[in-house]
Design an enzyme around this catalytic site. Sequence first.
Site, PDB file in Angstrom:
ATOM      1  N   LEU A  24       0.857  -1.189   0.000  1.00  0.00           N
ATOM      2  CA  LEU A  24       0.000   0.000   0.000  1.00  0.00           C
ATOM      3  C   LEU A  24       0.895   1.240   0.000  1.00  0.00           C
ATOM      4  CD1 LEU A  24      -2.974   0.567  -0.172  1.00  0.00           C
ATOM      5  CD2 LEU A  24      -3.137   0.511   2.302  1.00  0.00           C
ATOM      6  N   HIS A  25       1.581   1.422  -1.131  1.00  0.00           N
ATOM      7  CA  HIS A  25       2.471   2.564  -1.350  1.00  0.00           C
ATOM      8  C   HIS A  25       2.189   3.084  -2.732  1.00  0.00           C
ATOM      9  CE1 HIS A  25       4.730   1.933   2.235  1.00  0.00           C
ATOM     10  NE2 HIS A  25       5.029   0.689   1.914  1.00  0.00           N
ATOM     11  N   ALA A  26       2.941   4.129  -3.115  1.00  0.00           N
ATOM     12  CA  ALA A  26       2.914   4.624  -4.484  1.00  0.00           C
ATOM     13  C   ALA A  26       1.495   4.745  -5.024  1.00  0.00           C
ATOM     14  CB  ALA A  26       3.787   3.738  -5.372  1.00  0.00           C
TER      15      ALA A  26
END
Lengths: 87, 553
Positions: free
Chosen positions: A14-16
Amino acid sequence: MGERKVTVAAEVGLHARPAATFVQRAMKAPMDITVAKMHSAKPPVSGKSILAIMALDVRQGETVVISAEGEGSEDVLDELAEIAGTP
Amino acid sequence: MNLRGVGVSPGFGHGPAYVLSVSVPEPPEGATYTGEAEQEKERAVVALTQVAGELEARGHRAGGEAEEILKAQALMTEDPGLVVRVRSLIDRGLAAPRAVYEAFARYREVLAGSGGYLGERAADLDDVRDRVIAALYGIAMPGLHGAPAEPYVLVARDLAPADTALLVREHVAAFVTEEGGPTSHTAILARALGVPAVVACPGATGITPGARVLADGTSGEVRVEPAESDVAEAVSADAVRRAAYAQAEGPGRTADGHPVPLLANVGGPAELDAAVAAGAEGVGLYRTEFLFLNRTEPPGVEEQLPAYQQAARAFPGGKVIVRTLDAGADKALAFLPVPSEPNPALGERGVRLFRRFPEVMEAQLDALAVAGDLMVMAPMVATAEEAEWFVRACRSRGVAQAGVMVEVPSAALRAGDLLSSVDFVSIGTNDLSQYTFAADRQLGAVSALQDPWQPALLDLVALTATAAREAGKACGICGESAADPAMACVLVGLGATTLSMGAGALPAVRAALAAHTLDECRLAADAARDAVTAAEARAAARAYLPALGRLGV
């Protein structure tokens, strides 16, 4: 209070982009939204804060609990769960 | 002037330096404001909104991956948690620039502390912070504009997505940055664009703007104001190289068809794409330290699993060799405490630490066993007992293929004994050289002893490879020496069955092998071992490898 448990499927966790898409959707919702990482000592964070979500450091394969309360929260939760579960 | 960094995107670039350095000063600690708090808060919010708008607009013009990165940065700028924090710091009397600085600092600390991919995102956050502070101070942020007379070498402390979003590929000859690592934005972008790049290059921002720069994205070498003849030589060598590399395609093999799978050394999932793109046939060394660093507790099975599955999925049908945690006194981990050691390189490193903390090893092996068809090897194995202990542990957890690294001279000398229990061995030439010559890898003063052409080191490789052949088992090489095309031929001649290296070195090694027969490699290996010094060994081997000159290596 409604909640959804979702296993994060995106390779980057759950990044970018997944985090950005998630936060953009959460920001449109009128109610508070929280995100917590399962099996983590870190307290739940606001689903509208990309910095707080990045700091949770949710990796691919880890499970998050998304919570919201109030009118329309079930629909918002469904959409957010779908975003978090999209590879 | 010559500088050296880490080559992260292969190829060679040359042109005038365009130094992109803006230093946005840190607002003084405790700086206050005059006037109303509300006005100061308004000022801060306007700057944040303005920067978010600029980032989004740049992203929109750039499109593609850059747009996504910039959109995320715009969201960071207007993060509600950040804004609340800026406001409350201003209420406490801090001037807007200092309040912004401190509000970002809290998030920055968390990201930087995570290390790896997330740690490098701290640079994205710094960029946003500096843009907001620059807006508050009225400092103009530089951008890249106009078509230059000739392609330039872009030099910076680190490149931020906003710097590079509108970059035109044809305008850039190379990137050179002072900071950054293999998964930094600069490196990812450079590989995506096919621009040669050198990162982690100390002194880069000291290059005079406009000075001519020659950057080698394979070796990491950066030359400032090189002689005309050097440039001409590099340009023609590069053209020859490119043509030769383009011809050698497909799986690694010698000119007479002896297969030598060419694998990549990989430091984490973020580097897998680059390895696939460079034509790696698998992974010869998958480092797993990134999973364990900067944590208070070891990662559980479920947390480790995705990183291993990604590696297995990246190379369906190819070898993927995972090295178990290689921690020790020099890479100390909070959850693996060891007493302080006067000589960390000779202390409880690698597999030795697993004997003290078997539960950490078992969790890693459990994750590896279910992740797919992986080969697993332990670092720092010195004796046959240690090898057997590790293989037993692997078998009991369901790991099908268990091997060990040969990087301690005792393991090479008695390779046959180790091979009676393991399924394969892999020689780590860097540590093997350090331990053979009693010469610290980190110490410049003894670096001559670290020369991979030292005949004593070649003897140990030969002993190990011969023992493996007699046992009918694989003997790979996963140290830096495999990245040298001439040495790669010699290693094959000594009996190495696979070669693993940084992905950037694969095309050159593939071309060198394809240009020589297995017999030529063997003759070169014999000649090198007959020599007395490293320099003689190198010269003697090259005499049997006639095509190297033609390849420009």
